[in-house]
Motif scaffolding. Structure first.
Motif, PDB file in Angstrom:
ATOM      1  N   HIS A 240      34.633  39.134  34.990  1.00 31.26           N
ATOM      2  CA  HIS A 240      35.587  40.175  35.376  1.00 31.26           C
ATOM      3  C   HIS A 240      37.017  39.652  35.289  1.00 31.26           C
ATOM      4  O   HIS A 240      37.916  40.345  34.797  1.00 31.26           O
ATOM      5  CB  HIS A 240      35.280  40.648  36.795  1.00 31.26           C
ATOM      6  CG  HIS A 240      36.267  41.611  37.346  1.00 31.26           C
ATOM      7  ND1 HIS A 240      36.352  42.924  36.912  1.00 31.26           N
ATOM      8  CD2 HIS A 240      37.245  41.462  38.278  1.00 31.26           C
ATOM      9  CE1 HIS A 240      37.323  43.539  37.563  1.00 31.26           C
ATOM     10  NE2 HIS A 240      37.877  42.670  38.391  1.00 31.26           N
ATOM     11  N   SER A 244      39.807  41.066  32.771  1.00 31.62           N
ATOM     12  CA  SER A 244      41.008  41.658  33.381  1.00 31.62           C
ATOM     13  C   SER A 244      42.288  41.028  32.852  1.00 31.62           C
ATOM     14  O   SER A 244      43.360  41.621  32.974  1.00 31.62           O
ATOM     15  CB  SER A 244      40.958  41.500  34.904  1.00 31.62           C
ATOM     16  OG  SER A 244      39.847  42.178  35.447  1.00 31.62           O
ATOM     17  N   ASP A 250      48.562  41.044  30.258  1.00 27.50           N
ATOM     18  CA  ASP A 250      48.013  41.151  31.625  1.00 27.50           C
ATOM     19  C   ASP A 250      48.356  39.887  32.399  1.00 27.50           C
ATOM     20  O   ASP A 250      47.496  39.062  32.713  1.00 27.50           O
ATOM     21  CB  ASP A 250      46.498  41.354  31.575  1.00 27.50           C
ATOM     22  CG  ASP A 250      46.109  42.630  30.859  1.00 27.50           C
ATOM     23  OD1 ASP A 250      46.828  43.629  31.031  1.00 27.50           O
ATOM     24  OD2 ASP A 250      45.092  42.625  30.139  1.00 27.50           O
TER      25      ASP A 250
END
Length: 515
Positions: A240, A244, A250
């Motif tokens: 995850h 992400s 990001d």
């Protein structure tokens, strides 16, 4: 407490018997989170000591027997609105193991190793005497020395733990880094931020790292979803985090994790080590469906059962390696070239000053007394960085051995130390040279003599790998049907199922149930 006293009396009697007969013995707990081969000799069984005896909201303390695992401890303390300052990331790691071994987590940059959160211990000495040791009583040297000495100074039978106020959530932020150097610098920067309660990091490659910071809070924006990682359909935490932050855009992603979900976020998948099971059983696709379907086998308790039973720990690299910040990047470059294992875990640590068997940099500084001008040398109270290196090693044992010996040599060259839960290949002189030399050995031997520990194995006896015995064992197993692929792996799964440990995570009360 009556049940506890009766159990301790029985244990003390067994220890006294070995002492009077001059017979060496070892302690068995019933389970382990070590990858070292398990002994088969005279044993003192303390597996019955597995209860939380009390949690005191007023004093913020808990009385805990040594075989209480982290998940049960957290379940008990959260009922009182409290949480241990340091909670090891695997639910099955025990309080006694945390004290007797080296145990740190993402809060250890602030609170130190797990034993720093212990106020007092009850111990059975090597002659069968039962004592209470803390930082200020007559057994203060034992209290300090037994922390990290892997049960070689006595048998821990009870711990009083310090606790903190718990919060509902951990505000968790993923900070993307574009290089190893940037990730290491970011870890160090975030440990200096007093608002952070937790800091760790994951290196997915040389150009993709993520530093994870956490802040305890009772507040969550109404539009934010409570992110969980304990459910069979939930993503594994590391995957995850990687997804992400996959795009360089990001740079910073924030989520809210219920406290216990944060504490045990790495249980499913065992960080990322469970992915290796899919490479062993190569015909099972590493997909979300099969991670869901096989979820019972992909929690750390079941994984350890299977690893030991299958014999695959003989070729598995599971090492935690502590280095000064300034040498950490060099070490990552070395492991990338020599092992090719990714991801790597980064965990900042507050060091315990020597003498100790906890990893430390061993650096010395000169301090001057302002009144007299007299100079003395004292240990430098510096933070350090742990690097978790976990993955397949060479299938050939000779090559596996060479890799591990080379790893230890490189670590020593870079002024680092390894945690002692794993395979250790140092000769005895090398071991003592790494862990403090003659001064540490003199200190340790004096404690062994003072507290009648001659019938207990030494630290070195506990952690060394007997290479000749290991080679003989592997040669004997080589032609056996049980050691063939995939029979060895299937046998490991069978033994894990037989343990019924899958029920522990199925029935865990700490899992988030919603508001």
């Amino acid at each position: 407490m009556d049940r506890h006293k009766q159990a301790v009396t029985k244990i003390a009697s067994a220890v006294k018997g070995f002492f009077e007969r001059g017979e060496p013995f070892r302690i068995t707990h019933g389970s382990t989170n070590s990858t070292r081969p398990r002994p088969s000799q005279r044993l003192v069984d303390i597996s019955s000591l597995s209860n939380v005896l009390s949690v005191d909201r007023v004093t913020r303390t808990a009385l805990v027997e040594p075989n209480v695992p982290m998940d049960r401890l957290v379940e008990h303390t959260l009922k009182h609105g409290l949480v241990p300052p340091v909670v090891m990331e695997f639910p099955g790691i025990t309080a006694g193991g945390g004290y007797a071994g080296t145990a740190g987590e993402s809060s250890s940059f602030k609170h130190g190793f797990f034993d720093e959160t212990v106020n007092e211990v009850e111990m059975v000495l090597g002659n069968g005497d039962v004592v209470r040791a803390n930082r200020s009583n007559q057994y203060a040297d034992l209290f300090r020395g037994a922390a990290g000495a892997v049960g070689s100074l006595g048998v821990t039978t009870l711990l009083e733990l310090n606790l903190l106020e718990a919060k509902k959530y951990v505000q968790t932020t993923y900070h993307r880094a574009g290089s190893v150097a940037e990730a290491i610098a970011k870890v160090r920067e975030e440990t200096a931020n007093p608002e952070n309660d937790y800091v760790d990091g994951i290196l997915f490659s040389k150009n993709h790292g993520v530093v994870v910071t956490g802040k305890l809070t009772d507040e969550k924006p109404s539009e934010a979803t409570a992110r969980t990682f304990s459910g069979a359909w939930d993503p594994w935490f590391y995957m995850h985090v990687q997804d992400s932050t996959r795009s360089p855009a990001d740079r910073r992603v924030t989520e809210y994790l219920p406290l216990a979900e944060y504490l045990f976020r790495y249980d499913r998948g065992g960080f990322w080590v469970a992915a290796c099971a899919f490479t062993y059983f190569w015909f099972v696709p590493f997909t979300r469906f099969f991670r869901w379907f096989l979820d019972d086998f992909l929690h750390t308790r079941m994984m350890y059962r299977a690893l030991h039973a299958s014999g695959q720990s003989a070729r598995f690299v599971v090492q935690d390696l502590n280095l000064p910040y300034e040498n950490a990047e060099k070490f990552v470059d070395y492991t990338a070239d020599e092992f090719g294992i990714w991801p790597l875990w980064l965990c900042p640590l507050k060091q315990t000053p020597p003498p100790t068997f906890h990893p430390h940099t061993g650096e010395i500084i000169t301090s001057k007394d302002p009144a007299t001008g007299k100079a003395t040398q004292i240990p430098a109270e510096k933070e350090s960085l742990n690097i978790g290196l976990w993955g397949w090693g060479p299938a050939d044992y000779a090559a596996f051995l060479r890799k591990n010996v080379s790893l230890e040599a490189k670590l020593q060259e870079l002024n680092g130390m390894k945690w002692l839960y794993a395979h250790t290949y140092y000769s005895q002189p090398q071991f003592w040279d790494v862990y403090g030399g003659s001064a540490t050995r003199k200190w340790y031997d004096a404690l062994r003599a003072k507290y009648h520990a001659a019938t207990l194995p030494t630290v070195y006896d506990k952690v060394k790998i007997d290479v000749e015995a290991r080679q003989k064992e592997l040669a004997e197993r080589k032609g056996s049907f049980k050691n063939m692929w995939p029979v060895a792996g299937v046998y490991g799964i069978y033994k894990a199922i037989k343990s019924r440990d899958y029920r522990l995570h199925r029935d865990a009360k700490w899992k988030y149930k919603g508001e």
